[in-house]
Scaffold this motif. Structure first.
Motif, PDB file in Angstrom:
ATOM      1  N   PHE A 164      -4.443 101.528  28.849  1.00 27.58           N
ATOM      2  CA  PHE A 164      -3.476 101.326  27.771  1.00 27.58           C
ATOM      3  C   PHE A 164      -2.050 101.370  28.298  1.00 27.58           C
ATOM      4  O   PHE A 164      -1.203 100.539  27.932  1.00 27.58           O
ATOM      5  CB  PHE A 164      -3.700 102.399  26.703  1.00 27.58           C
ATOM      6  CG  PHE A 164      -3.009 102.102  25.414  1.00 27.58           C
ATOM      7  CD1 PHE A 164      -3.468 101.084  24.603  1.00 27.58           C
ATOM      8  CD2 PHE A 164      -1.908 102.815  25.018  1.00 27.58           C
ATOM      9  CE1 PHE A 164      -2.834 100.786  23.419  1.00 27.58           C
ATOM     10  CE2 PHE A 164      -1.270 102.533  23.838  1.00 27.58           C
ATOM     11  CZ  PHE A 164      -1.737 101.514  23.044  1.00 27.58           C
ATOM     12  N   MET A 170      -1.773  92.218  25.982  1.00 28.85           N
ATOM     13  CA  MET A 170      -2.643  92.234  24.809  1.00 28.85           C
ATOM     14  C   MET A 170      -4.094  91.986  25.226  1.00 28.85           C
ATOM     15  O   MET A 170      -5.010  92.622  24.716  1.00 28.85           O
ATOM     16  CB  MET A 170      -2.202  91.163  23.808  1.00 28.85           C
ATOM     17  CG  MET A 170      -0.886  91.459  23.156  1.00 28.85           C
ATOM     18  SD  MET A 170      -0.853  93.051  22.377  1.00 28.85           S
ATOM     19  CE  MET A 170       0.806  93.559  22.713  1.00 28.85           C
ATOM     20  N   LEU A 171      -4.284  91.055  26.177  1.00 24.17           N
ATOM     21  CA  LEU A 171      -5.654  90.791  26.628  1.00 24.17           C
ATOM     22  C   LEU A 171      -6.248  92.022  27.297  1.00 24.17           C
ATOM     23  O   LEU A 171      -7.424  92.330  27.117  1.00 24.17           O
ATOM     24  CB  LEU A 171      -5.674  89.621  27.610  1.00 24.17           C
ATOM     25  CG  LEU A 171      -5.659  88.234  27.008  1.00 24.17           C
ATOM     26  CD1 LEU A 171      -6.121  87.235  28.038  1.00 24.17           C
ATOM     27  CD2 LEU A 171      -6.552  88.145  25.791  1.00 24.17           C
ATOM     28  N   VAL A 195      -5.642  95.102  26.628  1.00 25.87           N
ATOM     29  CA  VAL A 195      -6.065  96.064  25.598  1.00 25.87           C
ATOM     30  C   VAL A 195      -7.296  95.543  24.871  1.00 25.87           C
ATOM     31  O   VAL A 195      -8.275  96.272  24.670  1.00 25.87           O
ATOM     32  CB  VAL A 195      -4.914  96.338  24.602  1.00 25.87           C
ATOM     33  CG1 VAL A 195      -5.407  97.224  23.480  1.00 25.87           C
ATOM     34  CG2 VAL A 195      -3.763  97.008  25.312  1.00 25.87           C
ATOM     35  N   ILE A 196      -7.287  94.257  24.478  1.00 28.54           N
ATOM     36  CA  ILE A 196      -8.412  93.730  23.700  1.00 28.54           C
ATOM     37  C   ILE A 196      -9.698  93.757  24.523  1.00 28.54           C
ATOM     38  O   ILE A 196     -10.734  94.243  24.077  1.00 28.54           O
ATOM     39  CB  ILE A 196      -8.121  92.292  23.218  1.00 28.54           C
ATOM     40  CG1 ILE A 196      -6.982  92.291  22.208  1.00 28.54           C
ATOM     41  CG2 ILE A 196      -9.360  91.686  22.583  1.00 28.54           C
ATOM     42  CD1 ILE A 196      -6.519  90.915  21.825  1.00 28.54           C
ATOM     43  N   TYR A 215     -10.352  95.092  27.859  1.00 27.30           N
ATOM     44  CA  TYR A 215     -10.783  96.291  28.584  1.00 27.30           C
ATOM     45  C   TYR A 215     -10.906  97.497  27.672  1.00 27.30           C
ATOM     46  O   TYR A 215     -11.927  98.177  27.655  1.00 27.30           O
ATOM     47  CB  TYR A 215      -9.839  96.575  29.752  1.00 27.30           C
ATOM     48  CG  TYR A 215     -10.170  95.696  30.912  1.00 27.30           C
ATOM     49  CD1 TYR A 215     -11.151  96.081  31.809  1.00 27.30           C
ATOM     50  CD2 TYR A 215      -9.564  94.470  31.083  1.00 27.30           C
ATOM     51  CE1 TYR A 215     -11.510  95.266  32.853  1.00 27.30           C
ATOM     52  CE2 TYR A 215      -9.911  93.645  32.118  1.00 27.30           C
ATOM     53  CZ  TYR A 215     -10.882  94.040  33.005  1.00 27.30           C
ATOM     54  OH  TYR A 215     -11.249  93.228  34.028  1.00 27.30           O
ATOM     55  N   VAL A 216      -9.846  97.769  26.903  1.00 31.88           N
ATOM     56  CA  VAL A 216      -9.893  98.960  26.046  1.00 31.88           C
ATOM     57  C   VAL A 216     -10.822  98.722  24.869  1.00 31.88           C
ATOM     58  O   VAL A 216     -11.622  99.585  24.509  1.00 31.88           O
ATOM     59  CB  VAL A 216      -8.473  99.314  25.559  1.00 31.88           C
ATOM     60  CG1 VAL A 216      -8.517 100.537  24.685  1.00 31.88           C
ATOM     61  CG2 VAL A 216      -7.563  99.544  26.734  1.00 31.88           C
ATOM     62  N   GLY A 217     -10.728  97.534  24.262  1.00 31.80           N
ATOM     63  CA  GLY A 217     -11.465  97.295  23.024  1.00 31.80           C
ATOM     64  C   GLY A 217     -12.932  97.004  23.222  1.00 31.80           C
ATOM     65  O   GLY A 217     -13.730  97.276  22.339  1.00 31.80           O
ATOM     66  N   ALA A 218     -13.307  96.424  24.349  1.00 34.04           N
ATOM     67  CA  ALA A 218     -14.705  96.038  24.505  1.00 34.04           C
ATOM     68  C   ALA A 218     -15.371  96.746  25.682  1.00 34.04           C
ATOM     69  O   ALA A 218     -16.351  97.467  25.510  1.00 34.04           O
ATOM     70  CB  ALA A 218     -14.806  94.527  24.665  1.00 34.04           C
TER      71      ALA A 218
END
Lengths: 206, 358
Positions: free
Chosen positions: A39, A55-56, A58-59, A61-64
């Protein structure tokens, strides 16, 4: 000034949480530190003006990816003592990798210092035309200049995904609870129920 | 606002800093008030549909019920289970709450009323909403108890599943709008149909996507009928089981802030955000100024969508978990993927793309 403060904040947290990833005793804590590192790395990306990449990061690596990591690690029953015992054995190999990374970093910074590459400069060669946003510039490069390579990479990922599904797929037959939703939805009341109106005093035959 | 502070003799950095802090407070404080009132509205609507009276004791019409609840919760003791992982147990509700507030930074409340008018606004929303799952997963794991853990597993799988189809739906909207900027998306809807009706939802190609988006946003916020993460008949209270007092209240506030956010996204992406429904000049500034009128229209749309959310909660029975997964992966994912192809094909065929890419 704000940028400088933000840079040092993000950078310190990235480094500190990266240290915590490898030193935390509990694997779940490790993954959570890793997420914090991702993050804050995204924060650094924003500072250098690469907001799309941030943004990618976060989406994706962090999100998935990290959620799946966490998912798996949380369900593992890990023997901490056994985990520690591998430390001494793998220490030389780990040091070797660290050395390689350090050398690469030194070469990279050295090349930048003597002017071989230009990075992060508004006038640098890597800088895109001012008129376009990050997304438009990346799109023009990926779908213009490198269209074939990009599509090929997508195709390889698709094949990998299909392969993973084929390898892990098991045909399950006659398991209780299996239902055919479309069949259920297509069922009408008149096929499922019968209307009987028996005379009073008489039984009913089904 | 930065320029105003600069004219008072502050340096740019300080002026920017103070202006941003004020902007955050101007959004976050009314949002908290809105959450309190919307919890009341939710209970009232739900009660009305069940032919009950709902909260009606505290204050006129029970309007102060949420504040009374808040005070009660505030005065309670925070209980930390002895087997819990203390640090994560305490951080989890804070994360849920913070993440629920973060996404509001890019929401356009009017033509110029955006805290951060960034050109990756929609991606930012996606990024932040993908963080929301961590509060739930961490609380479920840190509670060191069986039901919260099941709930955390369910939440993680559910949110990831529906994020995929939400991503594809948003891509269709972005394709049509030609920008990721939230205000740009709103402005792209101006006079979308015959130059008079504002809103993507009236577009026959985008209407099915809106239906999918509404259902996905119910699933993403874990509202009924997809509230399997806190299904009381199976999991006690799900991931909140071990929580008490303020830590519990933070979950509650974060959850409702997320619900309002999803209502706002429905309004902004498909119903024209702060634009009036019809592109008629008088509708743009009939209340005092254009800014207030814009906010009024957005507010009306948010309230409408919240009513729909409550309506669904009051009437639709809960899904079973395999049905939820089937809907996400076997229905929404192929359908939204099909629409990405269809819409990009249509836009290519008609040459609708408006000179965005060099």
């Amino acid at each position: 000034m704000i940028q400088t403060i933000a840079f040092y904040l993000f950078a310190v947290i990235v480094v500190a949480s990266a240290v915590m990833v490898i030193s935390a005793r509990n694997p779940v804590h490790s993954v959570l530190w890793l997420i914090l590192a991702f993050f804050n790395a995204a924060g650094l990306m924003v500072l250098v003006g690469a907001e799309f990449i941030a943004m990618l990061l976060v989406i994706v690596y962090v999100g998935a990816v990290a959620v799946l990591f966490l998912f798996v690690v949380m369900m593992l029953d890990i023997d901490f003592a056994e985990l520690r015992s591998g430390f001494v054995k793998n220490f030389p190999f780990g040091m070797l990798i660290a050395l390689v990374l350090a050398v690469e970093l030194i070469f990279g910074i050295g090349a930048w210092q003597i002017g071989g590459i230009q990075l992060g400069l508004a006038q640098g060669a890597g800088h895109m035309a001012d008129a376009h946003s990050n997304i438009a510039s990346l799109g023009a490069v990926l779908y213009g200049q490198y269209l074939f390579l990009f599509e090929a990479a997508g195709l390889i990922l698709l094949v990998a995904m299909v392969g993973a599904i084929v390898l892990t797929h098991r045909e399950r037959r006659a398991v209780r609870g299996q239902q055919n939703i479309s069949k259920q939805v297509a069922r009408r009341p008149d096929e499922a129920t019968v209307m009987k109106s028996p005379e009073s005093g008489k039984g009913i035959e089904l | 606002m930065t320029a105003t502070f600069q004219s008072w003799g502050l340096t740019y950095d300080w002026a920017w800093f103070i202006a941003t802090i004020i902007g955050i407070l101007v959004i976050a404080l009314p949002l908290m008030l809105a959450v309190a009132m919307i919890i009341y509205a939710d209970r009232k609507i739900w009660a009305a549909m069940a032919l009950r009276r709902g909260p009606n004791v505290v204050g006129p019409f029970g309007l102060l019920q949420s504040f009374a609840d808040g005070l009660k919760v505030f005065l309670q003791e925070t209980i930390i289970p002895s087997a819990a992982n203390k640090g994560i147990f305490l951080i989890a509700p804070i994360i849920t709450f913070t993440v629920a507030l973060m996404a509001w930074a890019v929401i356009p409340f009017g033509p110029a009323a955006v805290l951060a008018n960034i050109n990756v606004g929609l991606l930012y929303i996606l990024a932040i909403s993908s963080l929301g799952v961590y509060g739930v997963v961490m609380s479920g794991w840190a509670s060191n108890s069986k039901y919260p853990f099941f709930s955390a597993m369910r939440a993680a799988a559910q949110m990831i599943s529906y994020e995929v189809s939400i991503g594809f739906i948003l891509i269709c909207v972005v394709l049509w709008a030609g920008t990721f900027n939230m205000n740009g998306i709103v402005l792209a809807q101006k006079g979308h149909i015959f130059g008079i009706i504002n809103g993507f939802v009236f577009n026959p190609l985008l209407f099915p996507l809106w239906v999918m988006f509404l259902i996905s946003s119910l699933a993403e916020t874990a509202r009924a009928p997809f509230d399997l993460t806190e299904a009381e008949s199976e999991l006690v209270a799900g991931y909140q089981t071990e929580y008490s007092s303020m830590s519990f209240a933070l979950f509650w506030l974060g959850e409702y802030a997320n619900v309002i956010l999803m209502c706002t996204l429905n309004a902004v992406l498909f119903f024209g955000g702060w634009l009036p429904p019809l592109d008629i000049p008088i509708l743009y500034d009939f209340l005092f100024t254009a800014g207030i009128t814009a906010f009024f229209w957005l507010f009306v749309k948010i309230a409408f969508f919240f009513f729909v959310f409550s309506w669904v909660k009051a009437t639709v029975p809960r899904y079973r978990y395999d049905q939820l997964m089937r809907l996400g992966w076997k229905v929404f994912l192929p359908l939204s993927l099909f629409f990405v192809v269809l819409i990009s094909g249509y836009l290519m065929a008609t040459g609708h793309f408006g000179g965005q890419i060099a």
